[in-house]
Design a protein around this motif. Structure first.
Motif, PDB file in Angstrom:
ATOM      1  N   ILE A 242      35.261 -58.397  -7.217  1.00  7.49           N
ATOM      2  CA  ILE A 242      35.614 -58.051  -6.617  1.00  7.49           C
ATOM      3  C   ILE A 242      35.634 -58.146  -5.060  1.00  7.49           C
ATOM      4  N   ALA A 243      34.652 -58.265  -5.052  1.00 10.64           N
ATOM      5  CA  ALA A 243      34.260 -58.015  -3.261  1.00 10.64           C
ATOM      6  C   ALA A 243      34.546 -59.873  -2.842  1.00 10.64           C
ATOM      7  N   SER A 244      33.969 -60.783  -3.843  1.00  8.90           N
ATOM      8  CA  SER A 244      34.159 -62.075  -3.060  1.00  8.90           C
ATOM      9  C   SER A 244      35.920 -62.128  -3.243  1.00  8.90           C
ATOM     10  N   ARG A 245      37.261 -61.767  -3.361  1.00 10.52           N
ATOM     11  CA  ARG A 245      38.607 -61.521  -3.429  1.00 10.52           C
ATOM     12  C   ARG A 245      38.586 -62.802  -3.930  1.00 10.52           C
ATOM     13  N   GLY A 246      39.898 -63.119  -3.989  1.00 10.41           N
ATOM     14  CA  GLY A 246      40.695 -64.247  -4.488  1.00 10.41           C
ATOM     15  C   GLY A 246      41.108 -63.609  -6.020  1.00 10.41           C
ATOM     16  N   ARG A 247      41.638 -64.867  -6.966  1.00 17.63           N
ATOM     17  CA  ARG A 247      41.999 -64.624  -8.434  1.00 17.63           C
ATOM     18  C   ARG A 247      41.226 -64.281  -9.039  1.00 17.63           C
ATOM     19  N   SER A 248      40.622 -64.186 -10.019  1.00 15.99           N
ATOM     20  CA  SER A 248      39.335 -64.306 -10.758  1.00 15.99           C
ATOM     21  C   SER A 248      39.434 -64.493 -12.270  1.00 15.99           C
ATOM     22  N   VAL A 249      38.223 -64.854 -12.497  1.00  9.76           N
ATOM     23  CA  VAL A 249      38.144 -65.370 -14.073  1.00  9.76           C
ATOM     24  C   VAL A 249      36.858 -64.492 -14.921  1.00  9.76           C
ATOM     25  N   VAL A 250      36.945 -64.502 -15.319  1.00  8.85           N
ATOM     26  CA  VAL A 250      36.091 -63.996 -16.572  1.00  8.85           C
ATOM     27  C   VAL A 250      35.895 -64.514 -18.250  1.00  8.85           C
ATOM     28  N   VAL A 251      34.973 -64.182 -18.202  1.00  6.05           N
ATOM     29  CA  VAL A 251      33.304 -65.367 -18.978  1.00  6.05           C
ATOM     30  C   VAL A 251      32.957 -64.405 -20.150  1.00  6.05           C
ATOM     31  N   ALA A 252      33.067 -64.328 -21.444  1.00 10.91           N
ATOM     32  CA  ALA A 252      32.864 -64.167 -21.883  1.00 10.91           C
ATOM     33  C   ALA A 252      31.657 -64.418 -22.884  1.00 10.91           C
ATOM     34  N   ASN A 253      30.251 -64.878 -22.756  1.00 14.61           N
ATOM     35  CA  ASN A 253      29.962 -65.482 -23.643  1.00 14.61           C
ATOM     36  C   ASN A 253      29.241 -65.315 -24.576  1.00 14.61           C
ATOM     37  N   GLY A 254      29.212 -65.684 -26.023  1.00 14.81           N
ATOM     38  CA  GLY A 254      28.211 -65.221 -26.588  1.00 14.81           C
ATOM     39  C   GLY A 254      27.844 -66.156 -27.324  1.00 14.81           C
ATOM     40  N   ALA A 255      27.510 -66.974 -26.672  1.00 16.72           N
ATOM     41  CA  ALA A 255      26.434 -68.558 -27.600  1.00 16.72           C
ATOM     42  C   ALA A 255      25.144 -68.464 -27.022  1.00 16.72           C
ATOM     43  N   GLU A 256      24.550 -67.933 -28.346  1.00 16.14           N
ATOM     44  CA  GLU A 256      23.204 -67.426 -28.520  1.00 16.14           C
ATOM     45  C   GLU A 256      22.170 -69.003 -27.994  1.00 16.14           C
ATOM     46  N   GLY A 257      21.827 -69.589 -27.526  1.00 17.06           N
ATOM     47  CA  GLY A 257      20.888 -70.301 -27.235  1.00 17.06           C
ATOM     48  C   GLY A 257      19.408 -69.676 -27.803  1.00 17.06           C
ATOM     49  N   GLU A 258      19.084 -68.706 -28.051  1.00 19.22           N
ATOM     50  CA  GLU A 258      17.882 -67.677 -28.317  1.00 19.22           C
ATOM     51  C   GLU A 258      18.078 -68.428 -29.574  1.00 19.22           C
ATOM     52  N   PRO A 259      16.865 -69.365 -30.685  1.00 15.29           N
ATOM     53  CA  PRO A 259      17.116 -69.235 -31.575  1.00 15.29           C
ATOM     54  C   PRO A 259      16.441 -68.245 -32.759  1.00 15.29           C
ATOM     55  N   ALA A 260      16.572 -67.182 -32.379  1.00 16.47           N
ATOM     56  CA  ALA A 260      15.742 -65.538 -33.290  1.00 16.47           C
ATOM     57  C   ALA A 260      16.611 -65.176 -33.543  1.00 16.47           C
ATOM     58  N   SER A 261      18.448 -65.230 -32.335  1.00 16.88           N
ATOM     59  CA  SER A 261      18.670 -64.312 -32.051  1.00 16.88           C
ATOM     60  C   SER A 261      20.231 -64.355 -33.342  1.00 16.88           C
ATOM     61  N   ALA A 262      20.760 -62.977 -33.938  1.00 18.97           N
ATOM     62  CA  ALA A 262      22.328 -63.509 -34.629  1.00 18.97           C
ATOM     63  C   ALA A 262      22.593 -62.229 -34.007  1.00 18.97           C
ATOM     64  N   LYS A 263      22.267 -61.328 -33.496  1.00 11.63           N
ATOM     65  CA  LYS A 263      23.550 -60.311 -33.141  1.00 11.63           C
ATOM     66  C   LYS A 263      24.975 -61.268 -32.293  1.00 11.63           C
ATOM     67  N   ASP A 264      24.687 -61.659 -31.866  1.00 11.94           N
ATOM     68  CA  ASP A 264      26.411 -61.752 -30.845  1.00 11.94           C
ATOM     69  C   ASP A 264      27.028 -62.535 -32.080  1.00 11.94           C
ATOM     70  N   ARG A 265      26.520 -63.568 -33.061  1.00 10.87           N
ATOM     71  CA  ARG A 265      27.291 -63.776 -33.522  1.00 10.87           C
ATOM     72  C   ARG A 265      27.908 -62.998 -34.927  1.00 10.87           C
ATOM     73  N   LEU A 266      26.875 -62.238 -35.653  1.00 13.33           N
ATOM     74  CA  LEU A 266      27.507 -60.785 -36.277  1.00 13.33           C
ATOM     75  C   LEU A 266      28.185 -60.003 -35.542  1.00 13.33           C
ATOM     76  N   LEU A 267      28.303 -59.927 -34.638  1.00 10.29           N
ATOM     77  CA  LEU A 267      29.111 -58.862 -33.839  1.00 10.29           C
ATOM     78  C   LEU A 267      30.334 -59.806 -33.431  1.00 10.29           C
ATOM     79  N   LEU A 268      30.500 -60.822 -33.418  1.00 10.80           N
ATOM     80  CA  LEU A 268      32.070 -61.555 -33.425  1.00 10.80           C
ATOM     81  C   LEU A 268      32.566 -61.614 -34.588  1.00 10.80           C
ATOM     82  N   ARG A 269      31.680 -61.302 -35.370  1.00 15.07           N
ATOM     83  CA  ARG A 269      32.584 -61.684 -36.784  1.00 15.07           C
ATOM     84  C   ARG A 269      32.982 -61.140 -37.078  1.00 15.07           C
ATOM     85  N   HIS A 270      31.813 -59.118 -36.900  1.00  8.82           N
ATOM     86  CA  HIS A 270      32.361 -58.363 -37.895  1.00  8.82           C
ATOM     87  C   HIS A 270      33.657 -56.984 -36.765  1.00  8.82           C
TER      88      HIS A 270
END
Length: 403
Positions: A72-100
């Motif tokens: 907000i402090a940077s001013r100007g029309r902003s953008v939101v990015v939701a990061n659901g890409a799990e680069g960590e090979p041992a992680s599965a939580k974000d995939r499960l959340l997006l599916r569930h």
């Protein structure tokens, strides 16, 4: 196979009761469980997030409200990015959340956009997972004021790092970039950009509905709410659980069906995390402060129990080789330092060691940190240093040629 289980004491917040992998049936089921998207103003959403004490669940644990305010402090029309890409090979939580619970994440995106005044939103997942098709189906059920575009990011370890995601969305390669400027100042299309992990945004959606006090009713007061963890252990499929922050790690392992007593050591935080002795790990609370005091880090919520009888030196060498091979190789610490460290560990693990290699390894571990474009070199060094400490007896035996 990925399964999920929600702790009863966690009020089954994100996983909606656990016991399955498909979640509620579409938008109607989501509304039945959570109600429609709340109508708060952006200022009200921001105030609720601030009061909740929510911290990011993507690895950095940065206060979410403060992150929103920097955009907000940077001013100007902003953008939101939701990061659901799990680069960590041992992680599965974000995939499960997006599916569930895809609509919980999509609600969080809309609320975050409202809070920072964004008119554009992007949801990023890894290519080849089949997630994008399912998410588009969920988006088509909705009539959101801020359109959400789903993108399939190249499958690479560093591709999901926040600056790499922004660089890729801007048409570049999915590689981390140096800061400044920060994404909050100049991100997608040069506009102020809020980048949040999908688990963080799902929490934003629950806070808007139930309130900050409800969110703070479980978990560590300094880092309240619940955590999604991916737990791996001998005889256990990767298991995603939801527990209150501050839960002792030993209890989380038991919740996932893993026996801590059968672990030779425990890796917390994933491939850029730290090894802990089993004795130290089981009583350590799952909070950033407690894990930091124990020499670890929560990171992306990954817990791996190394089975008894497995060689910690060999496993550390394997992971170090993976990190060296999957770096962006665009700066000295990754292009030169990580391969040198991985090579030294490989020679130690397979018995091709000499006395000159030890000081060389120590030199690389001191030179690499703090010099990279992203946190990968620092994380890799912390991981290796923790192994040299936790597996010190094994390291000494390997150095003598008697592993």
């Amino acid at each position: 196979m990925i399964t999920c289980n929600a702790s009863p004491t966690a009020d089954a917040r994100l996983l909606g009761g656990g016991g399955g992998t498909t979640g509620v049936s579409g938008l109607a089921g989501h509304h039945e469980q959570w109600g429609p998207l709340p109508g708060q103003t952006g200022a009200e959403v921001l105030a609720a997030v601030d009061a909740s004490g929510l911290r990011g669940r993507g690895g950095g644990a940065f206060p979410t409200g403060r992150k929103m305010r920097s955009v907000i402090a940077s001013r100007g029309r902003s953008v939101v990015v939701a990061n659901g890409a799990e680069g960590e090979p041992a992680s599965a939580k974000d995939r499960l959340l997006l599916r569930h619970s895809p609509h919980l994440v999509l609600d969080g995106i809309q609320l975050a956009a409202r809070a920072v005044g964004a008119d554009q939103a992007h949801l990023v997942v890894h290519a080849g997972t089949g997630q994008a098709r399912c998410l588009w189906s969920s988006i088509r059920e909705r009539r959101d004021p801020v359109p959400v575009q789903v993108h399939e990011l190249p499958t690479a370890y560093v591709a999901s790092e926040a600056t790499a995601v922004v660089h890729w969305l801007n048409g570049g390669q999915a590689r981390p970039t140096f800061t400044p400027p920060r994404s909050s100042e100049s991100g997608v299309l040069g506009r102020p950009t809020l980048v949040n992990n999908v688990e963080t945004l799902a929490h934003v959606a629950t806070i808007a509905r139930r309130g900050p006090d409800w969110f703070r009713s479980v978990g560590d007061p300094a880092q309240p709410g619940t955590l999604l963890l991916t737990v791996s252990a001998a005889g256990l499929d990767r298991h995603v659980i939801e527990v209150p922050s501050g839960t002792p790690l030993g209890e989380a392992l038991a919740e996932a069906g893993a026996a801590a007593a059968e672990a030779a050591a425990i890796l917390v935080g994933g491939y850029a995390g730290s090894w802990l002795t089993t004795e130290r790990a089981v009583g350590t609370s799952l909070s950033s402060a407690a894990l930091r005091a124990a020499g670890g880090a929560l990171g992306a919520g990954v817990v791996i129990a190394l089975p008894q009888g497995h060689c910690g030196v060999l496993e550390t060498a394997r992971v170090a080789a993976y990190l060296a091979a999957h770096s962006a190789a665009q700066c000295g610490p990754c292009a030169n330092g990580l391969p040198a460290i991985a090579g030294a560990l490989h020679r130690l693990a397979v018995g091709r060691w000499n006395d000159r290699a030890w000081p060389a390894l120590r030199d690389w571990l001191s030179i690499v940190p703090g010099r990279g474009a992203c946190g990968l070199p620092d994380g890799a060094v912390a991981f290796v240093r923790s192994a040299l400490d936790v597996f010190a007896v094994d390291v000494a035996a390997h150095r003598r040629g008697r592993p």
